[in-house]
Motif scaffolding. Structure first.
Motif, PDB file in Angstrom:
ATOM      1  N   VAL A 133       0.844  -1.190   0.000  1.00 47.38           N
ATOM      2  CA  VAL A 133       0.000   0.000   0.000  1.00 47.38           C
ATOM      3  C   VAL A 133       0.884   1.246   0.000  1.00 47.38           C
ATOM      4  O   VAL A 133       1.894   1.293   0.703  1.00 47.38           O
ATOM      5  N   PRO A 134       0.517   2.274  -0.771  1.00 45.05           N
ATOM      6  CA  PRO A 134       1.293   3.529  -0.742  1.00 45.05           C
ATOM      7  C   PRO A 134       1.263   4.170   0.647  1.00 45.05           C
ATOM      8  O   PRO A 134       0.347   3.925   1.438  1.00 45.05           O
ATOM      9  N   GLU A 135       2.256   4.996   0.922  1.00 49.53           N
ATOM     10  CA  GLU A 135       2.426   5.564   2.262  1.00 49.53           C
ATOM     11  C   GLU A 135       1.208   6.328   2.754  1.00 49.53           C
ATOM     12  O   GLU A 135       0.850   6.245   3.924  1.00 49.53           O
ATOM     13  N   GLU A 136       0.555   7.079   1.893  1.00 49.50           N
ATOM     14  CA  GLU A 136      -0.571   7.896   2.345  1.00 49.50           C
ATOM     15  C   GLU A 136      -1.816   7.068   2.673  1.00 49.50           C
ATOM     16  O   GLU A 136      -2.727   7.564   3.322  1.00 49.50           O
ATOM     17  N   TRP A 137      -1.859   5.821   2.255  1.00 54.69           N
ATOM     18  CA  TRP A 137      -3.012   4.956   2.532  1.00 54.69           C
ATOM     19  C   TRP A 137      -2.718   3.880   3.562  1.00 54.69           C
ATOM     20  O   TRP A 137      -3.579   3.025   3.839  1.00 54.69           O
ATOM     21  N   ARG A 138      -1.547   3.867   4.162  1.00 55.76           N
ATOM     22  CA  ARG A 138      -1.183   2.790   5.094  1.00 55.76           C
ATOM     23  C   ARG A 138      -2.022   2.790   6.361  1.00 55.76           C
ATOM     24  O   ARG A 138      -2.473   1.738   6.793  1.00 55.76           O
ATOM     25  N   ILE A 139      -2.218   3.937   6.979  1.00 53.77           N
ATOM     26  CA  ILE A 139      -2.961   3.990   8.246  1.00 53.77           C
ATOM     27  C   ILE A 139      -4.406   3.505   8.070  1.00 53.77           C
ATOM     28  O   ILE A 139      -4.870   2.670   8.857  1.00 53.77           O
ATOM     29  N   PRO A 140      -5.144   3.972   7.059  1.00 51.96           N
ATOM     30  CA  PRO A 140      -6.504   3.430   6.898  1.00 51.96           C
ATOM     31  C   PRO A 140      -6.521   1.926   6.656  1.00 51.96           C
ATOM     32  O   PRO A 140      -7.369   1.213   7.201  1.00 51.96           O
ATOM     33  N   TRP A 141      -5.572   1.430   5.877  1.00 58.54           N
ATOM     34  CA  TRP A 141      -5.557  -0.001   5.613  1.00 58.54           C
ATOM     35  C   TRP A 141      -5.094  -0.810   6.825  1.00 58.54           C
ATOM     36  O   TRP A 141      -5.510  -1.952   7.009  1.00 58.54           O
ATOM     37  N   LEU A 142      -4.235  -0.229   7.653  1.00 59.72           N
ATOM     38  CA  LEU A 142      -3.873  -0.902   8.900  1.00 59.72           C
ATOM     39  C   LEU A 142      -5.071  -1.001   9.834  1.00 59.72           C
ATOM     40  O   LEU A 142      -5.240  -2.005  10.540  1.00 59.72           O
ATOM     41  N   LEU A 143      -5.918   0.022   9.847  1.00 56.66           N
ATOM     42  CA  LEU A 143      -7.138  -0.037  10.649  1.00 56.66           C
ATOM     43  C   LEU A 143      -8.091  -1.111  10.133  1.00 56.66           C
ATOM     44  O   LEU A 143      -8.719  -1.832  10.924  1.00 56.66           O
ATOM     45  N   VAL A 144      -8.205  -1.229   8.824  1.00 53.49           N
ATOM     46  CA  VAL A 144      -9.046  -2.277   8.238  1.00 53.49           C
ATOM     47  C   VAL A 144      -8.478  -3.663   8.583  1.00 53.49           C
ATOM     48  O   VAL A 144      -9.223  -4.582   8.946  1.00 53.49           O
ATOM     49  N   ALA A 145      -7.171  -3.798   8.481  1.00 57.27           N
ATOM     50  CA  ALA A 145      -6.536  -5.076   8.821  1.00 57.27           C
ATOM     51  C   ALA A 145      -6.732  -5.419  10.287  1.00 57.27           C
ATOM     52  O   ALA A 145      -6.987  -6.580  10.639  1.00 57.27           O
ATOM     53  N   PHE A 146      -6.638  -4.420  11.165  1.00 57.87           N
ATOM     54  CA  PHE A 146      -6.854  -4.675  12.586  1.00 57.87           C
ATOM     55  C   PHE A 146      -8.297  -5.091  12.864  1.00 57.87           C
ATOM     56  O   PHE A 146      -8.546  -5.973  13.690  1.00 57.87           O
ATOM     57  N   GLY A 147      -9.236  -4.468  12.191  1.00 60.67           N
ATOM     58  CA  GLY A 147     -10.631  -4.884  12.324  1.00 60.67           C
ATOM     59  C   GLY A 147     -10.829  -6.330  11.905  1.00 60.67           C
ATOM     60  O   GLY A 147     -11.550  -7.095  12.558  1.00 60.67           O
ATOM     61  N   GLY A 148     -10.169  -6.733  10.833  1.00 58.93           N
ATOM     62  CA  GLY A 148     -10.239  -8.133  10.408  1.00 58.93           C
ATOM     63  C   GLY A 148      -9.610  -9.075  11.416  1.00 58.93           C
ATOM     64  O   GLY A 148     -10.111 -10.180  11.650  1.00 58.93           O
ATOM     65  N   VAL A 149      -8.532  -8.635  12.045  1.00 59.81           N
ATOM     66  CA  VAL A 149      -7.873  -9.464  13.061  1.00 59.81           C
ATOM     67  C   VAL A 149      -8.766  -9.625  14.286  1.00 59.81           C
ATOM     68  O   VAL A 149      -8.834 -10.709  14.876  1.00 59.81           O
ATOM     69  N   VAL A 150      -9.482  -8.568  14.663  1.00 59.75           N
ATOM     70  CA  VAL A 150     -10.406  -8.661  15.805  1.00 59.75           C
ATOM     71  C   VAL A 150     -11.512  -9.665  15.500  1.00 59.75           C
ATOM     72  O   VAL A 150     -11.846 -10.517  16.334  1.00 59.75           O
ATOM     73  N   LEU A 151     -12.086  -9.586  14.303  1.00 59.72           N
ATOM     74  CA  LEU A 151     -13.124 -10.545  13.919  1.00 59.72           C
ATOM     75  C   LEU A 151     -12.572 -11.967  13.855  1.00 59.72           C
ATOM     76  O   LEU A 151     -13.244 -12.919  14.267  1.00 59.72           O
ATOM     77  N   LEU A 152     -11.359 -12.107  13.340  1.00 60.05           N
ATOM     78  CA  LEU A 152     -10.729 -13.426  13.304  1.00 60.05           C
ATOM     79  C   LEU A 152     -10.505 -13.969  14.708  1.00 60.05           C
ATOM     80  O   LEU A 152     -10.701 -15.166  14.956  1.00 60.05           O
ATOM     81  N   SER A 153     -10.136 -13.107  15.634  1.00 60.16           N
ATOM     82  CA  SER A 153      -9.914 -13.529  17.011  1.00 60.16           C
ATOM     83  C   SER A 153     -11.199 -14.094  17.619  1.00 60.16           C
ATOM     84  O   SER A 153     -11.182 -15.149  18.253  1.00 60.16           O
ATOM     85  N   PHE A 154     -12.312 -13.390  17.415  1.00 55.53           N
ATOM     86  CA  PHE A 154     -13.584 -13.908  17.909  1.00 55.53           C
ATOM     87  C   PHE A 154     -13.930 -15.238  17.256  1.00 55.53           C
ATOM     88  O   PHE A 154     -14.376 -16.175  17.925  1.00 55.53           O
ATOM     89  N   ALA A 155     -13.735 -15.339  15.953  1.00 61.37           N
ATOM     90  CA  ALA A 155     -14.073 -16.571  15.243  1.00 61.37           C
ATOM     91  C   ALA A 155     -13.234 -17.748  15.726  1.00 61.37           C
ATOM     92  O   ALA A 155     -13.755 -18.853  15.951  1.00 61.37           O
ATOM     93  N   VAL A 156     -11.943 -17.518  15.908  1.00 59.29           N
ATOM     94  CA  VAL A 156     -11.061 -18.610  16.355  1.00 59.29           C
ATOM     95  C   VAL A 156     -11.433 -19.061  17.759  1.00 59.29           C
ATOM     96  O   VAL A 156     -11.505 -20.261  18.037  1.00 59.29           O
ATOM     97  N   GLN A 157     -11.704 -18.123  18.641  1.00 58.01           N
ATOM     98  CA  GLN A 157     -12.023 -18.502  20.020  1.00 58.01           C
ATOM     99  C   GLN A 157     -13.415 -19.107  20.136  1.00 58.01           C
ATOM    100  O   GLN A 157     -13.650 -19.951  21.005  1.00 58.01           O
ATOM    101  N   LEU A 158     -14.342 -18.718  19.273  1.00 60.14           N
ATOM    102  CA  LEU A 158     -15.642 -19.386  19.257  1.00 60.14           C
ATOM    103  C   LEU A 158     -15.515 -20.796  18.707  1.00 60.14           C
ATOM    104  O   LEU A 158     -16.196 -21.710  19.162  1.00 60.14           O
ATOM    105  N   TRP A 159     -14.642 -20.979  17.728  1.00 57.48           N
ATOM    106  CA  TRP A 159     -14.413 -22.307  17.174  1.00 57.48           C
ATOM    107  C   TRP A 159     -13.782 -23.226  18.219  1.00 57.48           C
ATOM    108  O   TRP A 159     -14.040 -24.424  18.220  1.00 57.48           O
ATOM    109  N   TYR A 160     -13.001 -22.638  19.117  1.00 55.44           N
ATOM    110  CA  TYR A 160     -12.357 -23.403  20.184  1.00 55.44           C
ATOM    111  C   TYR A 160     -13.392 -24.130  21.026  1.00 55.44           C
ATOM    112  O   TYR A 160     -13.192 -25.261  21.440  1.00 55.44           O
ATOM    113  N   GLY A 161     -14.516 -23.502  21.296  1.00 51.88           N
ATOM    114  CA  GLY A 161     -15.640 -24.188  21.901  1.00 51.88           C
ATOM    115  C   GLY A 161     -15.652 -24.282  23.415  1.00 51.88           C
ATOM    116  O   GLY A 161     -16.405 -25.090  23.958  1.00 51.88           O
TER     117      GLY A 161
END
Length: 96
Positions: A33-61
């Protein structure tokens, strides 16, 4: 009445998997990603990681320690992404 789990899955594996995903996502954003768009895309990536964290821990059971596992996953991913993004920020200061 529910039966106790005889051999529960390892909870540390899910936390480490989220951290590894955060590492790969941050490096990919930093490189692709170009430098001027890194922060917004890092926020999007972090949001995906949060959702992944919930999914993985729910799958854990297991309900015991769910909040601690999710908090550990998200906090570790946030610190990892922050450290890597600081590295990319410092690298951007070097003139080419």
């Amino acid at each position: 009445m529910s039966d106790p789990a005889l051999a529960p899955r390892n909870a540390v594996g899910g936390v480490v998997a989220v951290w590894a995903t955060a590492f790969v996502a941050t490096v990919a954003v930093g490189i692709l990603v170009p430098e001027e768009w890194r922060i917004p895309w890092l926020l999007v990536a972090f949001g995906g990681v949060v959702l992944l964290s919930f999914a993985v821990q729910l799958w854990y059971g297991r309900t015991q320690g769910f909040i601690f596992r999710v908090a550990g996953s998200v906090t570790g991913a946030l610190l990892l992404m922050g450290i890597i993004s600081v590295g990319f920020g410092l690298a951007a200061l070097i003139p080419t």
